[in-house]
Scaffold this motif. Structure first.
Motif, short mmCIF file in Angstrom:
data_model
loop_
_atom_site.label_atom_id
_atom_site.label_comp_id
_atom_site.label_asym_id
_atom_site.label_seq_id
_atom_site.Cartn_x
_atom_site.Cartn_y
_atom_site.Cartn_z
N ASP A 423 0.32 -1.24 -0.25
CA ASP A 423 -0.35 0.34 -0.24
C ASP A 423 0.89 1.15 -0.04
OD1 ASP A 423 -1.63 1.91 -0.12
OD2 ASP A 423 -2.90 1.20 2.20
N ARG A 425 -0.14 4.36 -1.12
CA ARG A 425 -0.83 5.19 -1.10
C ARG A 425 -0.64 6.43 -1.00
NH1 ARG A 425 -6.91 3.49 0.23
NH2 ARG A 425 -4.49 2.05 1.67
N ARG A 459 -1.72 -4.52 -7.42
CA ARG A 459 -3.32 -4.89 -6.85
C ARG A 459 -4.00 -4.12 -6.20
NH1 ARG A 459 -1.12 -10.19 -7.72
NH2 ARG A 459 0.25 -10.32 -4.83
N THR A 460 -2.56 -3.80 -5.59
CA THR A 460 -3.43 -2.70 -4.42
C THR A 460 -3.50 -1.28 -4.48
OG1 THR A 460 -1.53 -3.80 -2.64
CG2 THR A 460 -2.70 -1.75 -1.88
N GLY A 462 -4.37 -0.36 -7.51
CA GLY A 462 -6.12 -0.44 -8.74
C GLY A 462 -5.26 -0.83 -9.66
N GLY A 463 -4.18 -1.83 -9.97
CA GLY A 463 -3.56 -1.44 -11.30
C GLY A 463 -2.54 -1.27 -12.26
N ALA A 466 -2.09 2.58 -12.86
CA ALA A 466 -2.06 3.09 -11.39
C ALA A 466 -0.76 3.15 -10.98
CB ALA A 466 -3.38 3.05 -10.51
#
Length: 589
Positions: A423, A425, A459-460, A462-463, A466
């Motif tokens: 993750d 983000r 996967r985390t 969004g593809g 991304a």
């Protein structure tokens, strides 16, 4: 000077960055106020201040003498990070291995015992900061080279202030991990503390802060880089993480113990020795269809060592190399990776076909009764790093490949040593950029593990699209651990990273080079973002980059692993979008 005020709504909150911009203008800086909402750098309503025009031309001059750095009172410069400078001496340009620029060589310590070193350019500084990682279990300070910056002109001309640390301990194997504080400093804290201390010194020395911060490391250094991206997403604008040992616990126990137990079958003499590796490698290249000395897409090759089994009653000779039954078992196990009785991996990776020559000394000993690097790695980790108290009698022979033993070893240490959280983000939202790279012939840390981590990030996040916006993985055919091997291993990811951070130009490829002992380039080859590989589709010379084009690797794109673990942080992660930024909160799981 440039001030852009496009489309902003003049609210009280908006006036704060505006006032900051006006103050910056007084120094001669270039300032841009982004549109309302999230700007191109991923920050909401951000003010971007670049160096004055005179800086770009000649560099920022120091605001004080080098020797005076020792007189700075830095005790309270960074709340929660007590540190002090012990020495500051001038380093002549001719003595600087990073480039032809004079530096102020600063040495200091962060409590309790994180020793660090900085090289502050006396000429040419372009307001950049570069932090370097270390290797192995660290234990020494080195700012003399950057692993992924071959040919990076800004580094050779003094554009970056450079720093590194020993991660809180001196040489001595894993003994430091018996102390909880030193264990945490090595595990995740030291780099976060160093970047704060270094930025404070830089601001005092030059009279202004660094404009951008970058990280470059390989092996343990790659682990450090991913730790920063995952735990401290605002520390660096760009990170290069090479051959990362980010799945540290499982790597240094199960992966290394598996290869050691595979070579020393049933605790006996080694089934393979270094003289076997050359002819084995030749057979692998032939079996995988490689014609230029390296395998471009080794994950797609399924060559079985039983194809060169010795016929009944015949022994291997230099003229007719073959493998015994035990040797076939050894090689098959090395290619398979550490598995339990149900075929589940205990580490998400395995050695790739084409890496055989690089096994010398690490996986395979020189003689049947010799030892290997893997034997030593396991010993330090299992004796001093993974249990609550020292276990000085344990060796690689004591590692068991079961789910129960995996849980016993890995679970208690995930939040300490491992940087496996996919993750990212918060790092992306902060404008961060990440270049991952790994040699496909890596004998220490299987490149498959980095592929698996990158796919978890995809996967985390969004593809693929991304993820590629801020993070890309490059795989180097034939290249061993952090360099060396059989493929071109010199490249400049640092320039690619700075262009990405400052200009938004994502790297579509990296140019790798093979260089001989005299420094002459003997071969060039492009590497492309995962899952694309460079194939010679033109029929041109194999040693010229123009002969290659990107081809999608279906084996890489479709990689799946049956693994007992999972890519996570060892922490419960929650967060929310606040003012256009992902604000993350972590609590120990």
């Amino acid at each position: 000077m440039l001030l852009r005020l496009r489309g902003r709504r003049w609210t009280p909150a908006a006036l704060v960055p505006t006032i900051a911009a006006l103050v910056a203008l007084a120094t001669g800086a270039s300032v841009a106020l982004a549109d309302a909402g999230t700007g191109a750098d991923g920050r909401s309503g951000a003010v971007r201040v670049s160096a004055p025009a005179s800086t770009a031309a000649s560099g920022v001059a120091p605001a004080m003498d080098c020797a005076d750095v020792t007189s700075l009172d830095l005790a309270a410069a960074v709340p929660g990070v007590p540190f002090a400078v012990g020495s500051a001496t001038e380093l002549a340009a001719g003595s600087n291995t990073l480039g032809n620029w004079p530096a102020c060589l600063v040495k200091g310590v962060i409590a309790p015992q994180i020793h660090f070193e900085m090289r502050l350019p006396l000429t040419g500084w372009q307001a950049g900061y570069l932090q370097l990682g270390c290797g192995g279990l660290c234990g020494n300070v080195s700012t003399g080279s950057a692993p992924a910056s071959s040919g990076c002109v800004p580094l050779t001309t003094g554009a970056f202030a450079v720093a590194s640390s020993d991660e809180g301990h001196s040489q001595g194997g894993g003994l430091f991990s018996t102390d909880p504080t030193l264990r945490a400093d090595f595990g995740y804290k030291s780099d976060h503390q160093l970047v704060q201390a270094a930025k404070a010194v830089i601001e005092k020395f030059y009279g202004r802060p660094a404009a951008h911060a970058y990280f470059d490391g390989c092996s343990q250094g790659g682990h450090q880089g991913l730790t920063e991206a995952q735990r401290y997403p605002d520390d660096f604008d760009g990170i290069i993480a090479g051959a990362p040992a980010n799945n540290f616990t499982a790597l240094n126990t199960f992966s290394h113990a598996w290869t050691a137990q595979s070579v020393f079958l049933n605790g006996g003499p080694a089934t393979l020795t270094v003289p076997d590796l050359g002819p084995l490698h030749t057979a692998v290249l032939k079996g995988c269809g490689a014609t230029d000395g390296v395998i471009a897409d080794p994950l797609s090759c399924t060559w079985d060592p039983a194809e060169i089994r010795c016929a009944a009653g015949r022994a291997s000779t230099p003229a007719a190399f073959c493998l015994t039954a035990d040797q076939i078992t050894t090689v098959r196990r090395i290619y398979a990776g550490p598995t339990d009785s149900h075929g589940a991996l205990l580490y998400p990776g395995h050695q790739l076909r084409g890496s055989e020559l690089n096994w010398a000394g690490v996986i395979v000993p020189s003689t049947a009764t010799g030892s290997t690097g893997d034997v030593s790695f396991v010993k330090d980790t299992i004796r001093y790093q993974v249990f609550d108290s020292p276990q000085p009698r344990l060796t690689y022979k004591d590692v068991r490949f079961t789910k129960e033993y995996y849980e016993k070893i890995v679970r208690p240490n995930e939040g300490m040593y491992d940087a496996t959280d996919p993750d990212l983000r918060a790092f992306k939202a902060s404008g961060g950029k990440l270049i991952l790279w790994h040699g496909l012939g890596d004998q220490h840390i299987p490149a498959v593990g980095t592929m698996a981590y990158y796919k978890a990030v995809q996967r985390t996040m969004g593809g693929a699209a991304a993820t590629e916006d801020f993070a890309r993985l490059f795989l180097l055919p034939g290249v061993a651990h952090c360099g060396g091997g059989q493929g071109p291993d010199r490249f400049d990811a640092l320039t690619a990273l700075t262009d990405w951070v400052t200009g938004g130009e994502a790297p579509g490829s990296l140019l790798t080079k093979a260089v001989d002992a005299e420094g002459r380039t003997t071969a060039t080859r492009p590497v492309y973002p995962f899952p694309y590989v460079a194939e010679n589709t033109t029929g041109g010379p194999a040693d010229e980059a123009d002969s290659y084009t990107p081809v999608r690797s279906e084996a890489e794109a479709g990689l799946t692993l049956k693994w007992l673990g999972s890519f996570r942080s060892g922490y419960e992660t929650t967060g929310n979008w606040v003012d256009g930024r992902w604000v993350v909160t972590r609590a120990r799981s």
